[in-house]
Design an enzyme around this catalytic site. Structure first.
Site, PDB file in Angstrom:
ATOM      1  N   LYS A  79       0.845  -1.197   0.000  1.00  0.00           N
ATOM      2  CA  LYS A  79       0.000   0.000   0.000  1.00  0.00           C
ATOM      3  C   LYS A  79       0.879   1.245   0.000  1.00  0.00           C
ATOM      4  O   LYS A  79       1.891   1.304   0.701  1.00  0.00           O
ATOM      5  CB  LYS A  79      -0.904  -0.026   1.234  1.00  0.00           C
ATOM      6  CG  LYS A  79      -1.919   1.110   1.324  1.00  0.00           C
ATOM      7  CD  LYS A  79      -2.804   0.927   2.553  1.00  0.00           C
ATOM      8  CE  LYS A  79      -3.858   2.029   2.677  1.00  0.00           C
ATOM      9  NZ  LYS A  79      -4.724   1.824   3.857  1.00  0.00           N
ATOM     10  N   SER A 154      -9.702   1.617   2.981  1.00  0.00           N
ATOM     11  CA  SER A 154      -8.857   2.417   2.105  1.00  0.00           C
ATOM     12  C   SER A 154      -7.801   1.606   1.368  1.00  0.00           C
ATOM     13  O   SER A 154      -7.170   2.095   0.449  1.00  0.00           O
ATOM     14  CB  SER A 154      -8.153   3.493   2.930  1.00  0.00           C
ATOM     15  OG  SER A 154      -7.275   2.893   3.884  1.00  0.00           O
ATOM     16  N   SER A 178      -9.993  -0.891   7.185  1.00  0.00           N
ATOM     17  CA  SER A 178      -9.441  -0.708   5.837  1.00  0.00           C
ATOM     18  C   SER A 178      -8.687  -1.901   5.280  1.00  0.00           C
ATOM     19  O   SER A 178      -8.228  -1.851   4.145  1.00  0.00           O
ATOM     20  CB  SER A 178      -8.528   0.527   5.811  1.00  0.00           C
ATOM     21  OG  SER A 178      -9.287   1.692   5.971  1.00  0.00           O
TER      22      SER A 178
END
Length: 498
Positions: A79, A154, A178
Site C-alpha cells: 500500500k 482504504s 481498511s
C-alpha cells in the site's frame, strides 16, 4: 499451474525445490499486471526493474545455499502509505505526488529481509480516509469480481491486486476496517493484527491510536505467513508491543475449532444488513458449530456507538497528523512566486493538494478539538471507546472469539455513495469496534450473496495478542467451505474475464 494462480505457500515450495526461479515468478506477475491493471487500477507505481533485480538476488542466494525464509522470492504488493526508499510514496494524494522518502518503513525493511519481492505500490483512499478507494487523487480501483463495483477501502488497491492475481500477497493498513472491509468485498483474506503487534514506523499517519498494518492473501495460510514475516517488536515505534509474535502460521495449519467457544455478536446484525450477507453469515456459524465449536450469542451494547465515536477520534488525530503538510518541508508547493507569504502558500497548497474527504475530516477534527468543544465531543468519544473496550473484555470472559459479518453489504457500485458520506461510513460498521479496542480481527470469505453473486466475509475477533485464534477459526472455515465448493471462491470471479 499458471504461476500467478499459485498461492504464496505453493510458490514458496516450488522456489525452495528449484522448480521455478524467483525471476520467473516475478516476471509472471509483472506480465499479469501489464495485462489487467489498466482495468483494475490496483497499482500507482510498478517497480519492475527493481523487483526483477531483487528476484535475481534471491536466486543467487538460493544457488549459493543460503538459508532463506518461506517468502523469499514471493511477490508482495505494498500500500502506498509505507515509506520505501527508491519508490514514490504518495498516500493517494496530490500533496505528496512524486515524493521519494529517504528511509524505509520497518515493515518494508522486514519484507526485504524476508526476501519478499516488492512488486509495486498500490492505490488507496487519500491518506487512508475512505471505504471505497474512490478518494484516491489518482482515480478509483475496481473490484475484479465486477469492474463497476468498488474494491473497498482504504486498502482497496492491495485487495484488488491480490484478487486479480497480480500479486499473491499484499500489505495494507486498518484504521477503521481498511483491511477487513476490502478483503470481504474482494473475496480474499485480510487481517488486522493486535494494535502494536505490527510496526507503524514509516507508515504515514492518519490516526495514530488506530492505524494498524496488516496482511492480505488469497488463503488463510498465505496471510499467516505474511503476518508472521511483517510483525514483531520495533524499538522505533513507541506503541510497539515487546512480546513474541503469536504462532499464527501454526494456527493456520491447525484449522481446528473443536471445543472453541465462539460468540455471535447480536449487535452486529439486523436492520441495514443485506439479506444475502446475513444468510451466508448464518451458514458460517452453523458450519463452525458442526465442526465442534461451542456457539453462543453475546451482546456488546456499546458497539452501536462505535461509528460516531470513531468519526470524532479518527478525524481529530488526522487534523493533528496532517498539519505537517505545510508546503515548507516536502511534497507539493503552490503559489510560491515571491509575492506571497508562507501562510498564503500553505493555504494554496493545501487547497490544491488535499481532496474533499481529507478536508472534511480535517475540519471535523479541528472542530472537535477546539476550545469549548473538546470535552463535549473528543472527550466523550474517548469515554465511549472505553465502554467498547469493556464490552470486549466482558465478551472475552465468556468466549474465546467473537464472530460477525465483515461488512453489512457486498461491494456497492463506484459512485453510488460518493455524494453520501454517511452511507459510505456505514461500510465500516462491523469493523470499527476492533480498531477502537485495539484487539485482533480477520475477514475470511464465507460465500456469495444470492442477490448479486458477490463475496461475503466472515469476521472473527480475538483478544489482544491472541491473533493465532483468528487463523485457527478462519482456516477451519476455509477448509470446510473449500471441501463443500470443490473449487476456490475466487475462481468464480468473472469481472476481468468478461
Amino acid at each position: 499451474m499458471e504461476l500467478t494462480r499459485m498461492t504464496a505457500a505453493e510458490l514458496s515450495a516450488a522456489l525452495a525445490t528449484g522448480e521455478v526461479s524467483a525471476t520467473e515468478v516475478t516476471q509472471a506477475h509483472l506480465d499479469r499486471i501489464a495485462a489487467v491493471d489498466d482495468r483494475v487500477h490496483a497499482f500507482l507505481h510498478i517497480a519492475a526493474d527493481r523487483a526483477l533485480a531483487q528476484a535475481a538476488e534471491v536466486d543467487d542466494q538460493r544457488r549459493a545455499g543460503a538459508d532463506l525464509g518461506p517468502l523469499a522470492g514471493v511477490p508482495v504488493a505494498v500500500k502506498d502509505v509505507f515509506t520505501t526508499v527508491g519508490l514514490p510514496t504518495t498516500c493517494g494524494s496530490r500533496i505528496l505526488a512524486g515524493w521519494h522518502p529517504p528511509y524505509d518503513a520497518t515493515i518494508t525493511q522486514r519484507l526485504k529481509q524476508a526476501g519478499a519481492i516488492i512488486i509495486g505500490k498500490t492505490n488507496m483512499d487519500e491518506f487512508a480516509m475512505g471505504s471505497s478507494t474512490e478518494n484516491s487523487a489518482f482515480g478509483p480501483s475496481h473490484n475484479p469480481w465486477d469492474l463497476d463495483k468498488i474494491p473497498g477501502g482504504s486498502s482497496g488497491g492491495s485487495a484488488a491486486a491480490v484478487a486479480a492475481y497480480e500479486a499473491p500477497l499484499a500489505i495494507g493498513t486498518d484504521t477503521g476496517g481498511s483491511i477487513r472491509q476490502p478483503a470481504a468485498v474482494c473475496g480474499i483474506v485480510g487481517t488486522k493484527p493486535t494494535y502494536g503487534g505490527s510496526s507503524r514506523y514509516g507508515v504515514v499517519a492518519f490516526a495514530s491510536s488506530l492505524d494498524t498494518p496488516g496482511p492480505f492473501g488469497r488463503t488463510v495460510l498465505d496471510t499467516a505467513l505474511l503476518h508472521e514475516a511483517m510483525s514483531g517488536y520495533d524499538p522505533m515505534d513507541s506503541t510497539s508491543i515487546d512480546a513474541p509474535v503469536p504462532p499464527v502460521v501454526a494456527a493456520a495449519r491447525q484449522a481446528d475449532v473443536s471445543g472453541l467457544r465462539i460468540g455471535v455478536v447480536t449487535d452486529l446484525s439486523g436492520d441495514g444488513y443485506q439479506p444475502g450477507v446475513l444468510a451466508r453469515f448464518a451458514e458460517a456459524v452453523e458450519l463452525l458449530e458442526s465442526l465442534g465449536a461451542k456457539v453462543t450469542e453475546v451482546s456488546c451494547p456499546h458497539f452501536s456507538y462505535a461509528l460516531p465515536a470513531y468519526y470524532l477520534i479518527a478525524p481529530s488525530e488526522a487534523s493533528s497528523n496532517l498539519a505537517r503538510f505545510d508546503a515548507m518541508r516536502y511534497g507539493l508547493r503552490v503559489g510560491d512566486d515571491g509575492t506571497r507569504d508562507a501562510e498564503e502558500v500553505m493555504a494554496l497548497t493545501r487547497e490544491a493538494g488535499f481532496g474533499a474527504e481529507v478536508k472534511r475530516r480535517i475540519i471535523l477534527g479541528a472542530y472537535a478539538l477546539s476550545s469549548g468543544y473538546y470535552d463535549a465531543y473528543y472527550g466523550k468519544a474517548q469515554q465511549v471507546r472505553t465502554l467498547i473496550i469493556r464490552d470486549f473484555d466482558a465478551a472475552f470472559g465468556q468466549v474465546d472469539v467473537l464472530v460477525s459479518p465483515s461488512t453489512p453489504t457486498t461491494a456497492f457500485g463506484i459512485g453510488e455513495r460518493a455524494d453520501n458520506p454517511m452511507a459510505m461510513y456505514l461500510a465500516d460498521l462491523c469493523t470499527i469496534p476492533s480498531d477502537l479496542a485495539g484487539n485482533a480481527a480477520i475477514s475470511v470469505p464465507c460465500g456469495l450473496a444470492a442477490e448479486d453473486g458477490l463475496p461475503v466475509g466472515l469476521q472473527v475477533m480475538a483478544p489482544a495478542l491472541a491473533d493465532d485464534r483468528l487463523y485457527r477459526v478462519a482456516a477451519a472455515v476455509e477448509a470446510a467451505l473449500a471441501a463443500r465448493w470443490g473449487q476456490p471462491l475466487l475462481s468464480q470471479a468473472k469481472g476481468l474475464e468478461s
